[in-house]
Design a protein around this motif. Structure first.
Motif, PDB file in Angstrom:
ATOM      1  N   LEU B  52       0.622  -1.288   0.154  1.00 27.78           N
ATOM      2  CA  LEU B  52       0.033  -0.087   0.132  1.00 27.78           C
ATOM      3  C   LEU B  52       0.955   1.594  -0.056  1.00 27.78           C
ATOM      4  N   THR B  53       0.857   2.012  -0.895  1.00 30.48           N
ATOM      5  CA  THR B  53       1.501   2.957  -1.006  1.00 30.48           C
ATOM      6  C   THR B  53       1.200   4.474  -0.811  1.00 30.48           C
ATOM      7  N   PHE B  54       1.546   5.796  -0.780  1.00 27.50           N
ATOM      8  CA  PHE B  54       1.340   6.919  -0.705  1.00 27.50           C
ATOM      9  C   PHE B  54       2.342   7.836  -1.092  1.00 27.50           C
ATOM     10  N   ARG B  55       1.614   9.183  -1.678  1.00 23.13           N
ATOM     11  CA  ARG B  55       2.241  10.432  -1.975  1.00 23.13           C
ATOM     12  C   ARG B  55       1.157  11.003  -1.258  1.00 23.13           C
ATOM     13  N   VAL B  56       2.376  12.144  -0.749  1.00 22.60           N
ATOM     14  CA  VAL B  56       1.137  13.080  -0.099  1.00 22.60           C
ATOM     15  C   VAL B  56       1.873  15.118  -0.753  1.00 22.60           C
ATOM     16  N   TYR B  57       1.025  14.585  -1.164  1.00 21.35           N
ATOM     17  CA  TYR B  57       1.141  16.546  -2.373  1.00 21.35           C
ATOM     18  C   TYR B  57       0.675  18.151  -1.378  1.00 21.35           C
ATOM     19  N   ALA B 101       5.548   5.975   0.293  1.00 23.88           N
ATOM     20  CA  ALA B 101       6.207   6.060   1.282  1.00 23.88           C
ATOM     21  C   ALA B 101       5.105   4.719   1.758  1.00 23.88           C
ATOM     22  N   THR B 102       5.849   3.321   1.565  1.00 19.61           N
ATOM     23  CA  THR B 102       5.385   2.143   1.483  1.00 19.61           C
ATOM     24  C   THR B 102       5.115   1.241   2.025  1.00 19.61           C
ATOM     25  N   HIS B 170      -2.199   2.024  -4.798  1.00 19.94           N
ATOM     26  CA  HIS B 170      -1.447   3.085  -4.606  1.00 19.94           C
ATOM     27  C   HIS B 170      -2.287   4.097  -4.300  1.00 19.94           C
ATOM     28  N   HIS B 171      -2.525   5.314  -3.680  1.00 19.50           N
ATOM     29  CA  HIS B 171      -2.943   6.488  -2.687  1.00 19.50           C
ATOM     30  C   HIS B 171      -2.435   8.002  -2.724  1.00 19.50           C
TER      31      HIS B 171
END
Lengths: 241, 186
Positions: B52-57, B101-102, B170-171
């Motif tokens: 479950l991966t993330f990016r925060v913008y 982030a993983t 991915h989120h």
């Protein structure tokens, strides 16, 4: 578990998301108001940490990164207090993590390039599990103030970062502890994101001579309060029925 | 009346990694070399593992490279009861180069009144009070439509959806802008 509840968070007591004097908040603050709902099983539960999950020196920052026989440089202090809920009930068995700069105001972090030197015997992180009555204690050195890029001549007061878990994930909190008498508290744009003086005062640790060990180490007292008190909320709801 | 007020929040700052993910800060030997919350899935459950991966913008559309995320989720049965080989809590940093982030986890199960979801908590420099959101799964449309909290987000609910990718889901989380993610006060 019985009818577990948690009191709503008083958002006016906390810093708002957007605090332009603290420049980094400008592009990192959501514009929409957060949506509220009654906590579900997801928010009322949270991770648990046993006393066996941490090492014997984890709560001693004077020694936990030091070479054999070495000690971190700086004024030796105990930081201790009680972790409690809003009713003053101690919260036992909770993980408390801390991190801080060294006595010169320098962090052991790839991204900190401040002039003050690193201390080869100081890492800057520690953790402990609260005791039966919610009490906790660390040994460390008093961190130094340091300048930071915020568009002007801004200096952080000496501070220790705290990360704290409660019973439920909704209680999760990160905050900072300051030291009684530090003139930078009133000047710091990060401290001053907190709307009221009363709230700021709760983050200021007091010199605690009773816990000081003569000829060894001074002590500062810092109590931490996590939101919630199932009992109070439950009573209120009973009255409302 | 409560006797005490909750301690007010302060930002986790740019050096949150020292205390929470020491190896990311360069303190590789702390805590036996094991960052807390790094391992959610133990070998016995490896067959169910997903990423479950993330990016925060931020408001400029730049990914945060100094954030710390925690997730808290049910196991495959939808409950928070102990699942052998699984830890419900995970912690990770956004990568200093890519912002990714993983989390290696399992997909949570749903319950009659709750679609599969993951609670996410984000702290970083510039974030004064940790941000709480939920991740739902884009391929669970039927269950999502019945979930009261997903529905609470109304026309912004799609900002809560993680999309299926090869390794899992991915989120993207947006702190500001047209796609601003729904955050919760719970």
């Amino acid at each position: 578990m019985t009818d577990q509840r948690i009191a709503p968070r008083d958002l006016d007591w906390h810093p708002p998301a957007l605090t332009p004097r603290y420049r980094s908040s400008i592009l990192r603050s959501p514009k929409h108001k957060p949506l509220s709902y009654a906590p579900t099983a997801t928010e009322l539960s949270g991770p648990t940490f046993g006393h066996d999950s941490i090492g014997p020196l984890d709560d001693d920052l004077i020694q936990n990164y030091a070479r054999s026989g070495g000690l971190a440089i700086g004024p030796r202090i105990i930081v201790h207090g009680k972790l409690m809920d809003e009713n003053g009930r101690g919260l036992p068995g909770k993980l408390i993590e801390v991190w801080q700069a060294n006595a010169g105001g320098r962090y052991r972090h790839k991204k900190d390039g401040y002039l003050a030197p690193l201390d080869e015997n100081f890492g800057g992180c520690g953790r402990c599990i609260s005791g039966e009555d919610g009490s906790y204690s660390f040994r460390t050195i008093q961190p130094g103030p340091y300048p930071w890029p915020n568009g002007g001549n801004d200096w952080r007061p000496a501070h220790i970062h705290f990360s704290v878990f409660g019973d439920g994930f909704a209680q999760r909190l990160i905050t900072q502890m300051y030291f009684e008498g530090d003139p930078h508290i009133a000047l710091c744009p990060i401290v001053q994101t907190i709307p009221s003086k009363a709230a700021i005062n709760t983050l200021v640790a007091r010199l605690d001579m009773d816990a000081t060990i003569p000829m060894d180490i001074r002590a500062y007292r810092f109590d931490i309060v996590l939101r919630g008190s199932s009992a109070t909320v439950f009573e209120n709801q009973m009255e409302g029925r | 009346m409560t006797a005490h007020k909750e301690s007010p929040s302060q930002t986790a700052g740019p050096y949150v990694h020292i205390g929470c993910t020491p190896s990311v800060a360069g303190l590789s030997g702390m805590y036996g070399g094991k960052d807390p919350g790094r391992t959610m899935v133990h070998p016995s459950l490896a067959a169910s593992k997903i990423a479950l991966t993330f990016r925060v913008y931020d408001g400029d559309g730049e990914p945060l490279k100094d954030a710390m995320l925690e997730i808290w989720q049910a196991g495959p049965d939808g409950s928070f009861n102990q699942t052998d080989g699984f830890e419900n809590w995970g912690r990770g940093a956004t990568d200093a180069e890519t912002g990714l982030a993983t989390f290696e986890t399992v997909k949570p199960g749903g319950l009659p009144d709750a679609a599969p979801h993951v609670l996410v908590w984000i702290v970083a420099r510039g974030i004064n009070l940790g941000l709480t959101t939920r991740v739902y799964f884009a391929d669970e449309a039927e269950q999502n439509a019945k979930d009261p909290i997903y529905r609470l987000a109304k026309d912004r609910a799609t900002t809560l959806l993680a999309r299926p990718v090869e390794a899992g889901y991915h989120h993207d989380i947006y702190l500001q802008g047209e796609l601003e993610t729904v955050f919760f006060d719970v």
